[in-house]
Design a protein around this motif. Structure first.
Motif, PDB file in Angstrom:
ATOM      1  N   THR A  50       0.834  -1.195   0.000  1.00 48.21           N
ATOM      2  CA  THR A  50       0.000   0.000   0.000  1.00 48.21           C
ATOM      3  C   THR A  50       0.875   1.254   0.000  1.00 48.21           C
ATOM      4  O   THR A  50       0.620   2.196  -0.755  1.00 48.21           O
ATOM      5  CB  THR A  50      -0.936   0.013   1.227  1.00 48.21           C
ATOM      6  OG1 THR A  50      -1.744  -1.166   1.198  1.00 48.21           O
ATOM      7  CG2 THR A  50      -1.825   1.230   1.232  1.00 48.21           C
ATOM      8  N   ALA A  51       1.895   1.258   0.815  1.00 44.88           N
ATOM      9  CA  ALA A  51       2.811   2.396   0.875  1.00 44.88           C
ATOM     10  C   ALA A  51       3.526   2.595  -0.459  1.00 44.88           C
ATOM     11  O   ALA A  51       3.698   3.733  -0.912  1.00 44.88           O
ATOM     12  CB  ALA A  51       3.813   2.203   1.996  1.00 44.88           C
ATOM     13  N   ARG A  52       3.922   1.505  -1.101  1.00 45.14           N
ATOM     14  CA  ARG A  52       4.580   1.605  -2.410  1.00 45.14           C
ATOM     15  C   ARG A  52       3.654   2.232  -3.438  1.00 45.14           C
ATOM     16  O   ARG A  52       4.059   3.104  -4.202  1.00 45.14           O
ATOM     17  CB  ARG A  52       5.015   0.225  -2.901  1.00 45.14           C
ATOM     18  CG  ARG A  52       6.290  -0.248  -2.320  1.00 45.14           C
ATOM     19  CD  ARG A  52       6.770  -1.527  -3.023  1.00 45.14           C
ATOM     20  NE  ARG A  52       7.796  -2.140  -2.215  1.00 45.14           N
ATOM     21  CZ  ARG A  52       7.594  -3.152  -1.376  1.00 45.14           C
ATOM     22  NH1 ARG A  52       6.421  -3.712  -1.281  1.00 45.14           N
ATOM     23  NH2 ARG A  52       8.587  -3.635  -0.662  1.00 45.14           N
ATOM     24  N   VAL A  53       2.407   1.777  -3.473  1.00 46.02           N
ATOM     25  CA  VAL A  53       1.452   2.303  -4.446  1.00 46.02           C
ATOM     26  C   VAL A  53       1.218   3.793  -4.188  1.00 46.02           C
ATOM     27  O   VAL A  53       1.195   4.601  -5.122  1.00 46.02           O
ATOM     28  CB  VAL A  53       0.125   1.510  -4.398  1.00 46.02           C
ATOM     29  CG1 VAL A  53      -0.950   2.194  -5.217  1.00 46.02           C
ATOM     30  CG2 VAL A  53       0.343   0.095  -4.907  1.00 46.02           C
ATOM     31  N   LEU A  54       1.046   4.168  -2.932  1.00 44.04           N
ATOM     32  CA  LEU A  54       0.837   5.581  -2.608  1.00 44.04           C
ATOM     33  C   LEU A  54       2.043   6.428  -2.988  1.00 44.04           C
ATOM     34  O   LEU A  54       1.890   7.556  -3.488  1.00 44.04           O
ATOM     35  CB  LEU A  54       0.524   5.744  -1.117  1.00 44.04           C
ATOM     36  CG  LEU A  54      -0.863   5.281  -0.681  1.00 44.04           C
ATOM     37  CD1 LEU A  54      -0.973   5.304   0.837  1.00 44.04           C
ATOM     38  CD2 LEU A  54      -1.932   6.160  -1.292  1.00 44.04           C
ATOM     39  N   THR A  55       3.234   5.913  -2.781  1.00 43.61           N
ATOM     40  CA  THR A  55       4.447   6.637  -3.145  1.00 43.61           C
ATOM     41  C   THR A  55       4.521   6.869  -4.645  1.00 43.61           C
ATOM     42  O   THR A  55       4.817   7.981  -5.103  1.00 43.61           O
ATOM     43  CB  THR A  55       5.696   5.869  -2.669  1.00 43.61           C
ATOM     44  OG1 THR A  55       5.636   5.735  -1.256  1.00 43.61           O
ATOM     45  CG2 THR A  55       6.976   6.587  -3.068  1.00 43.61           C
ATOM     46  N   ILE A  56       4.233   5.839  -5.420  1.00 44.57           N
ATOM     47  CA  ILE A  56       4.282   5.964  -6.880  1.00 44.57           C
ATOM     48  C   ILE A  56       3.204   6.929  -7.363  1.00 44.57           C
ATOM     49  O   ILE A  56       3.449   7.748  -8.256  1.00 44.57           O
ATOM     50  CB  ILE A  56       4.136   4.592  -7.563  1.00 44.57           C
ATOM     51  CG1 ILE A  56       5.234   3.631  -7.108  1.00 44.57           C
ATOM     52  CG2 ILE A  56       4.143   4.733  -9.080  1.00 44.57           C
ATOM     53  CD1 ILE A  56       6.638   4.080  -7.390  1.00 44.57           C
ATOM     54  N   LEU A  57       2.010   6.870  -6.761  1.00 38.21           N
ATOM     55  CA  LEU A  57       0.950   7.813  -7.131  1.00 38.21           C
ATOM     56  C   LEU A  57       1.380   9.250  -6.843  1.00 38.21           C
ATOM     57  O   LEU A  57       1.135  10.152  -7.661  1.00 38.21           O
ATOM     58  CB  LEU A  57      -0.345   7.491  -6.381  1.00 38.21           C
ATOM     59  CG  LEU A  57      -1.211   6.397  -6.976  1.00 38.21           C
ATOM     60  CD1 LEU A  57      -2.351   6.054  -6.021  1.00 38.21           C
ATOM     61  CD2 LEU A  57      -1.778   6.834  -8.309  1.00 38.21           C
ATOM     62  N   ASN A  58       2.012   9.478  -5.703  1.00 39.57           N
ATOM     63  CA  ASN A  58       2.489  10.821  -5.368  1.00 39.57           C
ATOM     64  C   ASN A  58       3.588  11.271  -6.320  1.00 39.57           C
ATOM     65  O   ASN A  58       3.640  12.444  -6.696  1.00 39.57           O
ATOM     66  CB  ASN A  58       2.969  10.868  -3.923  1.00 39.57           C
ATOM     67  CG  ASN A  58       1.829  10.857  -2.945  1.00 39.57           C
ATOM     68  OD1 ASN A  58       0.728  11.292  -3.253  1.00 39.57           O
ATOM     69  ND2 ASN A  58       2.082  10.349  -1.748  1.00 39.57           N
ATOM     70  N   GLU A  59       4.473  10.365  -6.707  1.00 40.71           N
ATOM     71  CA  GLU A  59       5.517  10.704  -7.669  1.00 40.71           C
ATOM     72  C   GLU A  59       4.916  11.106  -9.005  1.00 40.71           C
ATOM     73  O   GLU A  59       5.353  12.078  -9.627  1.00 40.71           O
ATOM     74  CB  GLU A  59       6.469   9.533  -7.874  1.00 40.71           C
ATOM     75  CG  GLU A  59       7.406   9.271  -6.742  1.00 40.71           C
ATOM     76  CD  GLU A  59       8.266   8.032  -6.954  1.00 40.71           C
ATOM     77  OE1 GLU A  59       8.109   7.347  -7.993  1.00 40.71           O
ATOM     78  OE2 GLU A  59       9.105   7.758  -6.075  1.00 40.71           O
TER      79      GLU A  59
END
Length: 68
Positions: A50-59
């Motif tokens: 979940t954290a990875r997906v959120l990070t990529i979305l923010n990027e």
């Protein structure tokens, strides 16, 4: 789930993955509370995914804002 695989996906696909991960997280928490959870390490993996997906979305959002 690798970050490189996630970067290849579109924002809509990432949002769909995020929704699925949140549903899975809810189900795992429910199983943990009722004592029927068999694989406790899956909770940690889902949190990290979940954290990875959120990070990529923010990027992707930052890159789109910078491009404008």
């Amino acid at each position: 789930m690798n970050a490189s695989d996630l970067r290849e996906k579109s924002a809509d696909q990432l949002k769909e993955d995020l929704a699925n991960l949140k549903k899975e997280s809810f189900n795992l928490r429910f199983q943990h509370a009722t004592g029927s959870l068999e694989n406790a390490s899956r909770m940690r993996a889902v949190k990290r995914d979940t954290a990875r997906v959120l990070t990529i979305l923010n990027e992707k959002a930052a890159a789109a804002a910078k491009a404008e």
